[in-house]
Every structure is written in structure tokens, then in C-alpha cells.
Design an enzyme around this catalytic site. Structure first.
Site, PDB file in Angstrom:
ATOM      1  N   LYS A 132      39.856 -13.038  50.782  1.00  0.00           N
ATOM      2  CA  LYS A 132      39.825 -14.262  49.985  1.00  0.00           C
ATOM      3  C   LYS A 132      39.146 -15.368  50.789  1.00  0.00           C
ATOM      4  CE  LYS A 132      43.225 -17.050  47.380  1.00  0.00           C
ATOM      5  NZ  LYS A 132      44.680 -17.178  47.117  1.00  0.00           N
ATOM      6  N   SER A 207      45.896 -16.962  42.572  1.00  0.00           N
ATOM      7  CA  SER A 207      44.603 -17.483  42.968  1.00  0.00           C
ATOM      8  C   SER A 207      43.755 -16.480  43.753  1.00  0.00           C
ATOM      9  CB  SER A 207      44.817 -18.741  43.829  1.00  0.00           C
ATOM     10  OG  SER A 207      45.561 -18.455  45.007  1.00  0.00           O
ATOM     11  N   SER A 231      50.150 -15.748  43.747  1.00  0.00           N
ATOM     12  CA  SER A 231      48.703 -15.596  43.885  1.00  0.00           C
ATOM     13  C   SER A 231      48.226 -14.256  44.420  1.00  0.00           C
ATOM     14  CB  SER A 231      48.147 -16.717  44.763  1.00  0.00           C
ATOM     15  OG  SER A 231      48.249 -17.955  44.116  1.00  0.00           O
TER      16      SER A 231
END
Length: 533
Positions: A132, A207, A231
Site C-alpha cells: 500500500k 482503504s 481497511s
């Protein structure tokens, strides 16, 4: 001179698009009406049969073993996953940057080292790993999806990336997160909207949604995400993956970029997304065996333990949070699991009532924005970045306001009081783990992921939780009950908009919740449960 945020985004996306090698580009992209694109990587003609096998057939543990047994090289793996990631980006917008040449060079180094010494550098030797974007990698961007941070280049690896690199992993791409890193979707002004590879009308979650989509389309075998409200678990659920939200203070967050470093009322965590329970164990053991507490004073000096589940596993069943009931596909997945486990005497199933989950959301949504969101607004305003609808929604929850220090103390005391109440609540049932939905629906339609409480409550309580796939939406089985009587307005809105056709091909997953700092016991329990499903 006024900075135009569009120019910043255009420059960033030009770099992203330029990182895709020309030979890896699809000649004819599918029409927007093609919703499920999971088979296109293997059918588009860009991957060899061996590359298709390497990217689709194995989990990370198997690939690590294949490298050890000299059945495959790291260069072969990196080439296959880089090509597939390039294809994935063109289909679902799940890559911020592909660094093929850098990854290939590292893979070649590892192959040469193994050939010369006969030794592996670590348990992840040669395995490609995706990350990420806000988790810093040296010499790459660390924007956290803020346009105001678009030109920031990380000077060094985050602690976790350094640890995973030392374990032998090869980093090959960065994946997007949403604006403010605070959506259960993945949309930003920086890179646009990431969609679900199983159904492009749906969200991959957030996320860590770039990771979810990338792994869902099998362009990664092991990814690193972060979780402060769901997330890791939301993307894992929406893409049919395994995803672990560890307990806090076990893995280092040093070097993770965001807007509110130093906030400790609700701690985010970093953790893995992958294809199996054993991959969760592989990642956690590799990281914690490095003794990360020697470099990060915030961490607990707690080695990773090898544990077995109890002979009889007592599983608490929480079918609903009693605020918003799960839609038919999720309810069916719960019942499927219950039916299978109840057949085996090694499982003792107990219904568990949720404890005031509406209050938990009121509390945590207030704790996310102790300054009323000022730091975020300042970053947006710095370059005139528009606030997206889901950012507006989460930053305007009813309890969001600026707090003075006394109010922060009071809120933190309320958090601790709720944690203690829930501790006693679960102790009264005597369960080892809790089986719950991950959300009230399968992957939500784009722009509609506005219910966090099935995941965020465990962040508030700081309990480890892991997601695992169970089934997919079936319009014939998951019919809408027209006689359903909702519990409240939120529940009514969730059910009234349900149509099984909207979720065609969507994975349906469940969540297993453990006890604080007993992540090993949680994964052992999940391994036992998955073997029965």
C-alpha cells in the site's frame, strides 16, 4: 502562483502510466459492460502458460518452498507478477507505480546469492510482495493520497518494509488508497477510482483497496495493508482473500505516512493480505522473528508463538450487530459456516449478543478526528484539493468536532470503559473466538460503503480479526425477502437497496475475532475452521 491540483494529479498519473512497460499493455481493453475481469489476465495473450500457473495456482508459502526446492527462480516469479500487475492496472486501476526493473534486479541478486551459497536470505526469499502506497519504500512516493504530498519521496524504507525486505521479499509495485486513507473504498483525486475485479460496478474496499483488487485479480500473492477501521478486512472480504488485522503494538508503523502522526486514541495497524491462513502465519512470523521491538520502542517484546487450537473450539456466533442486519448473501454465508461447524463435535457454537455497537461507532468516529479534521482540511486547502463525497461523509459524522485536552482525556476514558465492559461481556460467554460478518453486504456499489461498524468495533476494542472467503453471491439463493421488517432507518436503507443481481460474482466472506494479543491463537482457530468449510 496558484497550484492547480489537476496538474499535480496529471503528473502523478503520467509517472504511474509510464511505469507500465509497453510490451505489458493490453491491445484491446474490454468494454465497460464487461464486469468480471478476473479471467482477462490469463486470456489476453500476454502471459505464458507458466506465468499463468505461477500467478494463479499457489499461495506465498508454496512459492517460497518452490524457490527453496529450485523449482522456480525469483526472476521468473517477479516477471510473472509484474506482467500481471500491469494488466491488472489497465483493468481495475489498482497500481500507483510498477517498478519492474528495480524488482528484477533484486530478484536476480537473490537468485545469484542462492546459487552461490546454497542459503536463503530469509523465509520470504524471492517472493514478490506488493505494498500500500502510504507505507514508505525508499526512493518512491509516500503521498498517502494527499495531493499536497504528491512530490514527497521516501528517504528510507518504513520499518516494516525493511523487515520484509530483509526476510527476502521482492517489492515490485505500490497500490492506491483513498483520499485521507479513510474510506472503505479506494477513490482519490490523485489516482481516480479503483474498482472490484469480480464486478467493476462494485468497490474493492478500502482503504487498502488497491491491495485487495491486485490480489483479487491474482496480480499479487502477498500484500501489505493497514487498518484503522476495517481497511485490511474490507478489501480482503470484497475480493475473496485472507486478511489479518493484528493486535496493535506487534508490527511497526514507523515510516507509514499520514496526516496525524502521534495520535494514539485509536491506533492503526499494518498487516498482511494473502491467499491462505498459512500465508498470514508466514508473514507475521517473518516480521516478528526479526524482533522489531529492538528498533521500535512502541512495540511489545512478544515473540511469535507456535500454538495449536483447543481440542474443542468454542466459537461465538454473532449473526448481526443489531444495528444493521446483513443482507441475504452474508446471512447465507454465516449459516453455511454454522451448519458445517455444528456437524463436528470439535466445535462448540454459542450465540453471542453484540454489546452496544451503535455506541461503539459514535465513540470511534469521534476519536478519528480529535481536531475536527483541521489537519486534513489544511492539507486539502494547501493545493485546493476537492473533498470527495466519502471523505465529506466520514469527516461530518455527528460527533466530529475539535477537542481540548480535557475532552480527549474524557473520550479516552470512555474508550477504556467500553473495552472493559466488552471484556467482561465476552468472558461471560467463555468463547475462544467470535464469528461475525465483515459488513452488512458483499462488496458495496461504488460510492456506497458507509457502514463500518462490523469492522471498526474491533479496532476500538483492539481485538485481532481475520477475514476469510466463504462463497459468492448467487441470485437464485440470495433472494430478497420482501416481507423483511427493518430494525431502524439505517437497516431499512441497507435492505431496501438490496438486489442480488447488483452483486453478481461478488465474493462473500466472514470475519473471525480473537482475544487481544492472541493473534497466534486466532490464526490457529481459523485454520481449524477453514479445514471444515
Amino acid at each position: 502562483m496558484t497550484i492547480d491540483w489537476r496538474q499535480i494529479a496529471a503528473k502523478y498519473c503520467a509517472h504511474r502510466d509510464g511505469s507500465i512497460p509497453e510490451p505489458f499493455k493490453i491491445k484491446t481493453l474490454p468494454k465497460d459492460t464487461v464486469l468480471n475481469v478476473t479471467k482477462i489476465p490469463s486470456e489476453c495473450g500476454l502471459l505464458t502458460p507458466k506465468e499463468i500457473e505461477l500467478t494463479e495456482k499457489y499461495d506465498a508459502t508454496a512459492l517460497a518452498e518452490m524457490i527453496k526446492d529450485r523449482k522456480v527462480t525469483s526472476v521468473e516469479l517477479v516477471t510473472a507478477f509484474c506482467k500481471r500487475a500491469a494488466i491488472a492496472q489497465q483493468l481495475v486501476n489498482c497500481v500507483n507505480e510498477l517498478f519492474y526493473e528495480e524488482a528484477l534486479a533484486r530478484a536476480a541478486e537473490l537468485d545469484e546469492y542462492y546459487a552461490k551459497t546454497g542459503s536463503l536470505v530469509g523465509p520470504l526469499h524471492g517472493v514478490p510482495v506488493s505494498v500500500k502506497e502510504h507505507i514508505s519504500i525508499k526512493n518512491h512516493t509516500a503521498t498517502a493520497s494527499f495531493l499536497a504530498k504528491a512530490n514527497i519521496i521516501a528517504e528510507k524504507d518504513s520499518d516494516l518494509v525493511a523487515t520484509v525486505r530483509k526476510a527476502g521479499a521482492v517489492f515490485y509495485c505500490r497500490t492506491p488508497q483513498p483520499q485521507a486513507i479513510m474510506h472503505l473504498e479506494t477513490s482519490s483525486n490523485l489516482t481516480g477510482v479503483t474498482v472490484n475485479p469480480f464486478n467493476r460496478k462494485l468497490t474493492p474496499g478500502g482503504s487498502s483497496g488497491g491491495e485487495g483488487a491486485l490480489l483479487g485479480i491474482k496480480a499479487s500473492v502477498l500484500g501489505i495493508g493497514s487498518d484503522i477501521g476495517g481497511s485490511i478486512r474490507s478489501p480482503a472480504a470484497n475480493n475473496g482473500l485472507f486478511g489479518l488485522r493484528p493486535s496493535t503494538l506487534r508490527l511497526s508503523r514507523k515510516g507509514c505516512q499520514g496526516a496525524v502522526s502521534g495520535q494514539e486514541t485509536i491506533l492503526g495497524v499494518v498487516g498482511p493480505l494473502g491467499r491462505s491462513v498459512r500465508d498470514m502465519n508466514l508473514f507475521m512470523k517473518a516480521c516478528i522473528d526479526s524482533q522489531p521491538w529492538l528498533d521500535d520502542a512502541s512495540l511489545l517484546p512478544m515473540p511469535w508463538r507456535s500454538v495449536a487450537p483447543p481440542k474443542t473450539l468454542k466459537v461465538g456466533i454473532m449473526r448481526s450487530d443489531n444495528v444493521v442486519n446483513p443482507q441475504p448473501p452474508v446471512a447465507r454465508a454465516m449459516q453455511m459456516a454454522i451448519d458445517q461447524l455444528s456437524k463436528n463435535p470439535d466445535f462448540d457454537l454459542v450465540d453471542v449478543e453484540p454489546l452496544d455497537h451503535k455506541y461503539s461507532w459514535d465513540l470511534i468516529s469521534e476519536m478519528y478526528w480529535l481536531d475536527g479534521g483541521k489537519v486534513y482540511y489544511d492539507l486539502f486547502n494547501k493545493v485546493g484539493e476537492p473533498i470527495l463525497p466519502l471523505t465529506e461523509w466520514i469527516m461530518h459524522q455527528p460527533n466530529v468536532k475539535p477537542h481540548d485536552i480535557t475532552a480527549v482525556w474524557k473520550l479516552t476514558a470512555a474508550r477504556d470503559e467500553y473495552r472493559n465492559r466488552y471484556l467482561k461481556h465476552l468472558q461471560a460467554y467463555g468463547v475462544d473466538v467470535l464469528l461475525t460478518p465483515v459488513g452488512p453486504s458483499p462488496a458495496p456499489k461504488l460510492g456506497e460503503a458507509k457502514y463500518w461498524t462490523y469492522t471498526s468495533v474491533w479496532n476500538l476494542l483492539d481485538l485481532p480479526a481475520v477475514v476469510f472467503p466463504v462463497t459468492t453471491v448467487d441470485p437464485k439463493l440470495d433472494v430478497k425477502d420482501e416481507s423483511y421488517i427493518p430494525m431502524n432507518e439505517q437497516d431499512a436503507a441497507n435492505y431496501e437497496t438490496y438486489s442480488p443481481e447488483d452483486y453478481l460474482d461478488a465474493p462473500v466472506s466472514l470475519q473471525l475475532v480473537g482475544k487481544r494479543w492472541q493473534d497466534e491463537e486466532l490464526l490457529a482457530a481459523l485454520d481449524k475452521i477453514v479445514s471444515m468449510l
